[in-house]
Design an enzyme around this catalytic site. Sequence first.
Site, PDB file in Angstrom:
ATOM      1  N   HIS A 370      -0.003   3.055 -26.368  1.00  0.00           N
ATOM      2  CA  HIS A 370      -1.199   3.319 -25.896  1.00  0.00           C
ATOM      3  C   HIS A 370      -2.509   3.409 -26.846  1.00  0.00           C
ATOM      4  O   HIS A 370      -3.874   3.423 -26.055  1.00  0.00           O
ATOM      5  CB  HIS A 370      -1.149   4.689 -25.034  1.00  0.00           C
ATOM      6  CG  HIS A 370      -2.116   4.917 -23.748  1.00  0.00           C
ATOM      7  ND1 HIS A 370      -2.983   3.770 -23.341  1.00  0.00           N
ATOM      8  CD2 HIS A 370      -2.077   5.870 -22.738  1.00  0.00           C
ATOM      9  CE1 HIS A 370      -3.559   4.504 -22.221  1.00  0.00           C
ATOM     10  NE2 HIS A 370      -3.162   5.480 -21.958  1.00  0.00           N
ATOM     11  N   ASP A 374      -4.413  -0.215 -23.041  1.00  0.00           N
ATOM     12  CA  ASP A 374      -4.951   0.693 -21.784  1.00  0.00           C
ATOM     13  C   ASP A 374      -3.913   0.759 -20.416  1.00  0.00           C
ATOM     14  O   ASP A 374      -3.172  -0.256 -20.453  1.00  0.00           O
ATOM     15  CB  ASP A 374      -6.169   0.595 -21.406  1.00  0.00           C
ATOM     16  CG  ASP A 374      -7.225   0.850 -22.568  1.00  0.00           C
ATOM     17  OD1 ASP A 374      -6.855   1.682 -23.231  1.00  0.00           O
ATOM     18  OD2 ASP A 374      -8.180   0.269 -22.493  1.00  0.00           O
TER      19      ASP A 374
END
Length: 407
Positions: A370, A374
């Site tokens: 992450h 995204d």
Amino acid sequence: MILEMKVPSPGESITTVEIAEWLVQDGDYVEKDQAIAEVDSDKATLELPAEASGTITLKAEEGDEVEVGQIVCLIDTSAKAPSGGDAPKEEKKAEAPKAEPVKVEAPKAAEPAKTYASGSASPAAKKILAEKGMDAAAVKGTGKDGRVTKDDAVKAQPSMGTPTGGSRGSERKKLSMLRRKVAERLVSAKNETAMLTTFNEVDMSPIFALRKEYKETFKAKHGVSLGFMSFFTLAVVRALKLYPAVNSMIDGKEMISYDFCDISIAVSGPKGLMVPVIRNAENLSFRGVESEVKRLALRARDGQITVDEMTGGTFTISNGGVFGSMLSTPIINPPQSGILGMHNIVERPVAIDGQVVIRPIMYVALSYDHRIIDGKESVGFLVAVKEALENPTELLMNNDVKRALEL
């Protein structure tokens, strides 16, 4: 002439290896290029071939960690090959058994006579034993006439045995260098990445239909099966082009993105998990992917895979479905930023056009870092994989199945 055999470098950045197994014994006669040992590096298991013919003298033990360039054995090249079987060794004369001294045991002290109090517990001891789930008869009492005291109950420990008297053995063995490195990388991935997993499901009916119609012709012409891996690999390549962040990795404070797709394929080998790489998968056809998957899988199974063949990779595909996995959260293969997990295919009821029908469904999972990927990109990537797998004729074959399969 005595030849000193040194550990060759199995690949760049590898400085030590471990002697996994000697395939010959000290004093054996070996032929040139004969495999004499298996050595583990932190990336692969490789065979060590004899550099010359002769009698071998081992200089390292199994399990020893040795440096690249270190001498591990000597080969006497002047020794001649044995003409027949080894000469029988002289049998040692059997020695007459030595008379053992007679042991005189001291008389045992008389045990205290049993009375009505033997094995009984005091009220306080009964309460403690009841809390432990123990029977007073299983506790040796130290009180008068064998009575179980409160102190006996406090010190009493439940037996670890089993009611059925089953085996309680255990075994301890050293992990191989490869397995230790895999463990380190897995822990590193969990600790050093912001790993999340997103899930989706794929209706495999279109792929089933294509394979049913063309798999025999495909195998007859190309010598390899038309499996699921080519569909998934090409679907991943397409999705990586649509979402290049997934085909990237972090290097310090920088993000490196690649214009090529080197797809790592996680396979189970005799020494543990292997991850050979399909180079430039974006340039391969269905036949090319299936041929390369077969080649790498066979080399991994036979312990012939090299470090170079497992180095690199920009994205990984792992197929836990071959072992029956329904759903999992695959762990990222560092320094990559994404891994796709395939699972087993099960007939499930699904709603299509308002009707409940039975379809072969596979759950797929994308674990991603992450820090650079995204949620929008990760979900979009997995949806793109799903779309390609559910409509392969249009999205992977450009509406020309025979040309795509080179038939």
